[in-house]
Write a protein that holds these residues in place. Structure first.
Motif: not given
Length: 496
Positions: A289-300, A302-304, A348-353, A356-359
């Motif tokens: 469960a996320s609030n409006e910072n829903k990066v995890l909702t979108d990850f689960f 879209n796998e992005l 993936w972590m290098d791509s995030l750093e 600012k994204f990974y899939t």
């Protein structure tokens, strides 16, 4: 039991070594080389107290500790600081089972793990014959900071430094931190958000030159965030205990699954549920469960995982402990559920750093594992409406974070019809966010959070936790406000 890095380092650590180090030398996070199995049968769980389960679960993960050492840690941590008879409580309301983890001194669930981490840390230091002073370096979105400060205050051989986002926590949370006593405690407000604080802390951990400078002065860095395995493991007990409580209440029969709905920011609490599942606790669905910072909702969905500024706005909300875009503990799930491929996780972590994204679409194994998770979010308005409905219909008073978890659970129920008994993790007293809760109950606008605490008690009759009583009368002892770029200088200043 040995621990390995999520990013592929060949250097394995014992439990004590992993607790002391906090984060791996390759910037990865420690996970067990092999997940331990539940040390008792499911049918025995309902007959054990919280402390008895804690000894069993923590002992299974940290088998380099003797049973006597584990017992000393648990008994020292879970004492009179907790007002609930069995340290936590479970209450049924609105068709769900609310697991209340906030009956400790700071009135938030972080007390449960951060009361025991100092004991695990000091025991680890003795086991390793560590002579250096340990500097606990922590970023907080509100609750971790106070609980860590409370746990490590005046603990011999340690210093603790906490960074929090100025203006990004509730007034109650802020006063809890800046009024903290203890000769070894240091608190700084930064000009950014939690992600800025967390990124700054990680950069300090990853700077070999800086660490060498500290080593020459007899100082070693460690963490009280859930990136430290010593902070994460005690949280696994929540879910073992919750399963036993559902059996005891007749909601489940032994072997039947439960679902869990967890308000999620840095992903540590829901990851602890995943660990419990891997140990053998039957868990059907992990509701994230996320609030409006829903990066995890979108990850689960879209796998992005995408935090690019052009596509992701950061929101300050009435559930500030979840105002997070970089959920560090997700890295552990990617590693464990994705086949323990350290190189892939590092990429993936290098791509995030840097990007600012990974899939994760290139890992079929991980894609399959992620089906056990459901991601949803609630807006500020929805959270307030949920608080109102729970109070008016069930006479159950919820904080904003718990309201998010319950709202997302209801959304999941509506979408799937899955009536599996569900534990909603209640992470904080409603009084920690009294202004927002008061607004939900249509109370008049009040001067500040402290006035809201008094008015909310008068309206509801729900007792204010002892750790929050007369908080506004406590003197401010930590007044430093810094730029996020100045965090390392703040560390050096604190350790002079």
């Amino acid at each position: 039991m040995l621990y390995e890095s999520t990013r592929g380092s060949i250097n394995k650590k014992t439990g004590a070594q992993a607790v002391i180090q906090g984060i791996a030398e390759d910037k990865g996070l420690y996970v067990p080389v092999e997940m331990p199995k539940l040390p008792i049968s499911l049918g025995e769980i309902p007959h054990k107290s919280y402390k008895e389960l804690a000894k069993l679960v923590i002992g299974a993960f940290f088998d380099d500790f003797t049973p006597e050492e584990v017992e000393a840690c648990v008994e020292g941590a879970y004492d009179h600081k907790f007002t609930a008879e069995d340290k936590v409580e479970m209450q049924k309301a609105g068709g769900a089972y609310f697991l209340q983890l906030y009956h400790g001194k700071t009135a938030a669930f972080k007390d449960m793990a951060l009361s025991i981490l100092p004991y695990l840390m000091t025991a680890s230091l003795k086991k390793q014959e560590e002579k250096d002073k340990i500097c606990i370096l922590t970023a907080t979105s509100g609750d971790t900071g106070k609980a860590a400060l409370e746990g490590f205050a005046d603990v011999e051989g340690t210093e603790i430094i906490v960074f929090y986002p100025g203006g990004g926590v509730s007034k109650v949370q802020e006063r809890q931190m800046v009024s903290q006593e203890g000769k070894n405690t240091h608190v700084f407000a930064i000009d950014g958000n939690f992600d800025d604080a967390q990124t700054g802390v990680k950069k300090i951990f990853g700077d070999e030159k800086l660490k060498e400078e500290l080593k020459e002065r007899g100082i070693k860095l460690s963490s009280a965030n859930s990136i430290n395995i010593g902070r994460l493991v005690p949280q696994v007990v929540y879910y073992v205990y919750a399963y036993g409580q559902l059996i005891k209440r007749g909601a489940l029969k032994e072997g039947e699954p439960m679902n869990v709905s967890v308000p999620t920011g840095n992903f540590g609490n829901i990851l602890a549920a995943y660990f419990a599942g891997e140990m053998g606790v039957p868990i059907g669905k992990f509701i994230c469960a996320s609030n409006e910072n829903k990066v995890l909702t979108d990850f689960f969905k879209n796998e992005l995982y995408d935090i690019r500024p052009a596509t992701r706005e950061f929101h300050l909300t009435n559930s500030p402990s979840m105002d997070i875009l970089i959920s560090s503990n997700l890295e552990r799930l990617l590693y464990l559920a994705g086949g323990r491929d350290g190189e892939l996780v590092r990429n993936w972590m290098d791509s995030l750093e840097y990007m600012k994204f990974y899939t994760v679409m290139d890992s079929e194994v991980l894609q399959e594992a992620l089906k056990a998770f459901y991601g949803g979010f609630a807006t500020e308005k929805e959270a307030l409406n949920t608080i109102k409905e729970l109070w008016e219909q069930e006479h159950y008073l919820s904080d904003t974070h718990t309201a998010v978890a319950y709202k997302v659970y209801k959304d999941y129920l509506d979408a799937t019809g899955d009536e599996t008994p569900t534990v909603v993790v209640s992470t904080a007293s409603p009084y920690k966010f009294a202004e927002a809760v008061g607004k939900a109950l249509a109370m008049d606008a009040l001067k500040d959070g402290f006035e809201a605490v008094r008015a909310l008690e008068e309206k509801t009759g729900v007792e204010v936790p002892y750790g929050l009583q007369d908080l506004d009368k406590k003197p401010v002892l930590h007044k430093d406000k810094i730029e996020s770029a100045g965090m390392w200088e703040a560390v050096k200043k604190s350790l002079e």
